[in-house]
Design a protein around this motif. Structure first.
Motif, short mmCIF file in Angstrom:
data_model
loop_
_atom_site.label_atom_id
_atom_site.label_comp_id
_atom_site.label_asym_id
_atom_site.label_seq_id
_atom_site.Cartn_x
_atom_site.Cartn_y
_atom_site.Cartn_z
N SER A 7 35.70 29.33 40.74
CA SER A 7 37.46 29.12 40.20
C SER A 7 36.06 27.09 38.71
CB SER A 7 38.21 27.77 40.58
OG SER A 7 37.40 26.69 41.39
N GLY A 8 36.89 27.01 37.45
CA GLY A 8 36.75 26.31 36.65
C GLY A 8 36.36 26.65 35.27
N ALA A 23 34.53 27.99 46.56
CA ALA A 23 35.12 28.16 47.69
C ALA A 23 34.92 28.99 48.36
CB ALA A 23 36.34 27.56 47.86
N ALA A 24 34.28 28.52 49.19
CA ALA A 24 33.30 29.81 50.69
C ALA A 24 34.40 29.87 51.82
CB ALA A 24 31.96 29.63 50.92
N LYS A 76 33.48 20.64 53.44
CA LYS A 76 34.71 21.73 52.45
C LYS A 76 34.34 22.93 51.92
CE LYS A 76 36.98 17.50 49.72
NZ LYS A 76 36.90 16.62 49.03
N ASN A 77 33.08 23.00 52.34
CA ASN A 77 32.58 24.23 52.61
C ASN A 77 32.80 25.14 51.02
OD1 ASN A 77 31.93 24.56 55.08
ND2 ASN A 77 33.85 26.44 55.19
N THR A 78 31.97 23.74 49.67
CA THR A 78 32.50 23.96 48.66
C THR A 78 30.87 23.62 47.88
OG1 THR A 78 35.07 23.59 48.39
CG2 THR A 78 33.82 23.45 46.41
N VAL A 79 30.35 24.19 46.85
CA VAL A 79 29.84 24.70 46.40
C VAL A 79 30.03 23.98 44.47
CG1 VAL A 79 28.91 26.75 45.46
CG2 VAL A 79 27.35 24.90 45.63
N TYR A 80 29.28 22.83 43.71
CA TYR A 80 30.53 22.92 42.17
C TYR A 80 28.45 22.98 41.48
CZ TYR A 80 33.54 20.32 45.15
OH TYR A 80 34.29 19.93 46.19
N LEU A 81 28.77 22.96 40.35
CA LEU A 81 28.25 23.52 38.53
C LEU A 81 29.19 22.20 37.93
CD1 LEU A 81 24.83 24.52 37.93
CD2 LEU A 81 26.75 25.70 36.80
N ASN A 97 26.37 32.18 44.46
CA ASN A 97 25.47 33.10 45.71
C ASN A 97 25.95 32.16 46.99
OD1 ASN A 97 22.60 33.44 46.88
ND2 ASN A 97 23.74 35.49 46.21
N ALA A 98 25.41 32.51 47.79
CA ALA A 98 25.19 32.42 49.28
C ALA A 98 23.81 33.06 49.82
CB ALA A 98 26.20 32.31 50.29
N LEU A 99 22.79 32.41 50.71
CA LEU A 99 21.49 32.89 50.28
C LEU A 99 21.18 32.24 52.11
CD1 LEU A 99 19.15 34.59 50.08
CD2 LEU A 99 17.93 33.12 49.38
#
Length: 122
Positions: A7-8, A23-24, A76-81, A97-99
């Protein structure tokens, strides 16, 4: 069920800022390195930024280094940019992407979000 929900995204003027979120759910987020990729029309998908599972190390595409910041909140199981000083060349669909790579076997597990459009234009 694994989900990565970005989102965003949106339309922003050159020089502006946006913050993307991803959000993962459905997997152990804290074990995965997280990345943002982007794909512009007619171009290949490229890696924009990566952050390690614990958040201790980051890496960036040369053209965004100093303007973009990747971060994560494992609670929060969240990554931001965070994207600052945006340029028309940053226009693309941005993908989360999750690796996960197993230490001993090097077996890879890879998950992708559906993407969010970022358009930089006056």
């Amino acid at each position: 069920q694994v989900q990565l929900v970005e989102s965003g995204g949106g339309l922003v003027q050159p020089g502006g800022s946006l913050t993307l979120s991803c959000a993962a759910s459905g997997f152990t987020f804290s074990r995965y390195a997280m990345s943002w990729y982007r794909q512009a029309p007619g171009k290949e998908r490229e890696l924009v930024a990566t952050i390690t599972s614990a958040g201790g190390s980051t890496n960036y595409l040369d053209s965004v280094r100093g303007r973009f910041t990747i971060s994560r909140d494992n609670a929060k199981n969240t990554v931001y940019l965070q994207m600052n000083s945006l340029e028309p060349e940053d226009t693309a669909v941005y993908y989360c992407n999750a690796l996960y790579i197993a230490v001993t076997t090097k077996y890879k597990i890879n998950y992708w979000g559906q993407g969010t459009q970022v358009t930089v234009s006056s």
